[in-house]
Write an enzyme that holds these catalytic residues in place. Structure first.
Site, PDB file in Angstrom:
ATOM      1  N   LEU A 234     -20.521 -23.512  50.119  1.00 54.84           N
ATOM      2  CA  LEU A 234     -19.149 -23.556  50.616  1.00 54.84           C
ATOM      3  C   LEU A 234     -19.146 -23.602  52.133  1.00 54.84           C
ATOM      4  CD1 LEU A 234     -16.181 -21.396  49.321  1.00 54.84           C
ATOM      5  CD2 LEU A 234     -16.399 -22.009  51.721  1.00 54.84           C
TER       6      LEU A 234
ATOM      7  N   HIS B  38     -24.554 -12.614  56.752  1.00 59.02           N
ATOM      8  CA  HIS B  38     -24.307 -13.177  58.079  1.00 59.02           C
ATOM      9  C   HIS B  38     -22.865 -12.855  58.474  1.00 59.02           C
ATOM     10  CE1 HIS B  38     -23.595 -16.337  61.094  1.00 59.02           C
ATOM     11  NE2 HIS B  38     -24.911 -16.410  61.221  1.00 59.02           N
TER      12      HIS B  38
END
Length: 343
Positions: free
Chosen positions: A127, A231
């Site tokens: 994505l 992240h």
């Protein structure tokens, strides 16, 4: 302005490549390599074309398109069944407890165990949303449309679904986890290993990775502190996954240590709460500040699948959709659609 989700085709190579160059590394499912991306698009086309309805090693690539300009501004993927072309490796965090009678002490050691537990699961991934479109719920539109595709093609997908979140990457594009664990055995940088994996798969892990457990206490602090940490750009994605019913069950990526989220497919919120209806009318009187509620709406099978936000007034006897969404998705009175609440 209306955005739709649709299956990607070979003509989408260039915009997907441009997005891949923006990922900043560690994004295995979207490598900035034209050949690898073209292979993905060709494999995706084969998946959409497949006639059988059983779970298989398919890849489905979708894009987010601005219907006003025709521009592709986002993308996502579904893998029907991972671990079929090569082993699907994860590290599973376990523990070993030992007791010393002489010292009268109990020792607990956290351990990374190389695992293929998740083989055979369906994976949602790849994505990416163009930075200029990260508002208005478009990330949620991309993410949740995948679940409605799975729901309406349920026989093609496994009973467990996973999502790998990118781990922590430093300012130089390296991975503290890779440097502290696998990098010591492979003699290559994280960028080199990540690029190789994106292009050719991770069979080299099976060939070279030591099979013995790794004691976390023996790792440098730089590696220990990023285990299971997404992240910074993936924190919102992790919250979306948790809202859908995914959980972190101590599986992490072998490259960057990012968390792998898991869920029972039929218990994913968008799959569980979706509703099938037949549209009875299209109207300009349905929409924002008018009647109806905003929904995520899908229709069509395989290549014909489309999804978008729209407004539906559903009284049970009458299901009326707003004109703008109907035009974007090609919906007419009498068509069957699936919708889920926009949350």
């Amino acid at each position: 302005m209306t955005f739709i989700i649709r299956p990607a085709d070979l003509n989408d190579l260039q915009p997907i490549y441009e997005m891949a160059k923006r990922t900043g590394g560690g994004f295995t499912n979207l490598p900035p390599d034209r050949k690898a991306l073209m292979q993905k698009l060709e494999r995706s086309a084969a998946g959409f074309d497949r006639v059988g309805e059983e779970v298989a090693d398919d890849l489905y690539v979708f894009v987010l398109q601005n219907t006003a300009t025709g521009e592709v501004r986002g993308t996502c993927q579904i893998f029907g069944k991972v671990g079929q072309r090569w082993p699907f490796y994860s590290y599973r965090i376990g523990a070993l407890t030992q007791h010393s009678v002489e010292l009268e002490r109990t020792f607990r050691a956290d351990i990374l165990n190389l695992s293929t537990d998740l083989e055979g699961a369906t994976e949602v991934g790849g994505l990416f949303l163009h930075p200029g479109e990260r508002a208005g719920g478009l990330g949620m539109l991309i993410a949740r449309s995948r679940y409605l595709f799975i729901r309406n093609h349920r026989a093609r997908f496994a009973d467990r679904t996973i999502a790998e979140l990118r781990g922590v990457i430093d300012e130089a594009g390296g991975s503290p986890f890779w440097d502290g664990v696998a990098g010591r055995f492979f003699g290559m940088s994280f960028q080199e290993a990540d690029e190789f994996n994106a292009k050719f798969g991770n069979q080299f892990i099976a060939d070279l990775m030591p099979k013995h457990p790794v004691y976390i206490a023996m790792l440098p602090d730089s590696a220990k502190t990023v285990i299971g940490v997404p992240h910074p750009s993936g924190r919102a994605a992790m919250r979306m996954l948790e809202n859908e019913g995914f959980a972190w069950e101590n599986y992490i990526d072998i490259f960057d240590g990012g968390p792998t989220m898991t869920a029972r497919t039929d218990q994913i919120r968008s799959i569980r709460d979706a509703k099938d209806v037949k549209i009875t009318a299209v109207s300009d009187d349905v929409g924002e500040h008018k009647s109806g509620d905003k929904k995520l709406i899908t229709l069509g099978r395989l290549h014909a699948f489309k999804a978008a936000y729209g407004w539906i007034d559903d009284t049970g006897d009458n299901v009326i959709i707003d004109s703008n969404c109907a035009r974007a998705l090609g919906i007419s009175a009498g068509d069957a659609v699936t919708y889920v609440e926009r949350t």
